[in-house]
Scaffold this motif. Sequence first.
Motif, short mmCIF file in Angstrom:
data_model
loop_
_atom_site.label_atom_id
_atom_site.label_comp_id
_atom_site.label_asym_id
_atom_site.label_seq_id
_atom_site.Cartn_x
_atom_site.Cartn_y
_atom_site.Cartn_z
N GLY A 165 -8.30 -4.97 -5.90
CA GLY A 165 -9.16 -6.14 -5.75
C GLY A 165 -10.15 -6.33 -6.88
O GLY A 165 -10.33 -7.45 -7.38
N ASP A 166 -10.82 -5.25 -7.30
CA ASP A 166 -11.79 -5.37 -8.40
C ASP A 166 -11.12 -5.86 -9.68
O ASP A 166 -11.67 -6.71 -10.40
N ARG A 201 -10.32 -9.58 -9.30
CA ARG A 201 -11.55 -10.39 -9.40
C ARG A 201 -12.03 -10.46 -10.84
O ARG A 201 -12.50 -11.50 -11.30
N HIS A 259 -8.35 -9.35 -2.50
CA HIS A 259 -8.76 -8.79 -1.21
C HIS A 259 -8.23 -7.38 -0.98
O HIS A 259 -8.54 -6.76 0.03
N ASP A 260 -7.45 -6.89 -1.92
CA ASP A 260 -6.86 -5.55 -1.79
C ASP A 260 -7.90 -4.49 -2.13
O ASP A 260 -8.65 -4.62 -3.10
N GLU A 261 -7.90 -3.43 -1.35
CA GLU A 261 -8.86 -2.34 -1.54
C GLU A 261 -8.71 -1.66 -2.90
O GLU A 261 -9.69 -1.28 -3.54
N THR A 262 -7.49 -1.50 -3.36
CA THR A 262 -7.23 -0.77 -4.60
C THR A 262 -7.31 -1.65 -5.84
O THR A 262 -7.94 -1.28 -6.83
N ARG A 290 0.80 -1.23 0.00
CA ARG A 290 0.00 0.00 0.00
C ARG A 290 0.84 1.27 0.00
O ARG A 290 0.36 2.33 -0.41
#
Length: 171
Positions: free
Chosen positions: A158-159, A162, A153-156, A121
């Motif tokens: 993650g999308d 996935r 699972h990462d906030e930045t 991060r």
Amino acid sequence: MDELERLVNVYRTRAASSVRSKLDTLMDLERIRDPRVVPFLLHVLMDPDESEEVRIHVVKQLRSGGGLLVPADRPAVATAISDVLADTSTEELRLQAALTLGDFTQVDGVLSSLSAVSLARHESIDLRYTAFTSVERAGPTPECIAVLRQIAHDETLGDAARSVLLAWHIV
């Protein structure tokens, strides 16, 4: 003394010379097909006192290959570039290292190096995303899928992770 030795000596005598002068010598050296070229380029790359521009040039040459690399060189090249990615080099050099490592994802340790940067991060989003896209280039291998599941699972990122997993039909 052969041509490679001569050019290596020329390069070393230009330690205090301009970047352009060093790049000219490196370009001459890269035209020589000799197994000693890659180890010399790795030495230049790993020299923290070398200019950023010269080190970036070496990373780009190692990426494009240009006939320089043989399969036996790949682990040493991947390790050196992973070390550059992990150290405190400049952002641009580290971006080039992350991009280049996308061509070395089958070498042991590369995916974990790229994963570590993708998940860090404190790193810039540009560097993190470049590392992520290099991970993606490994394709749907078990190791890559495991790494992408971590990144998912990462906030930045993650999308994006996935989305890749979904595109690969991995649940």
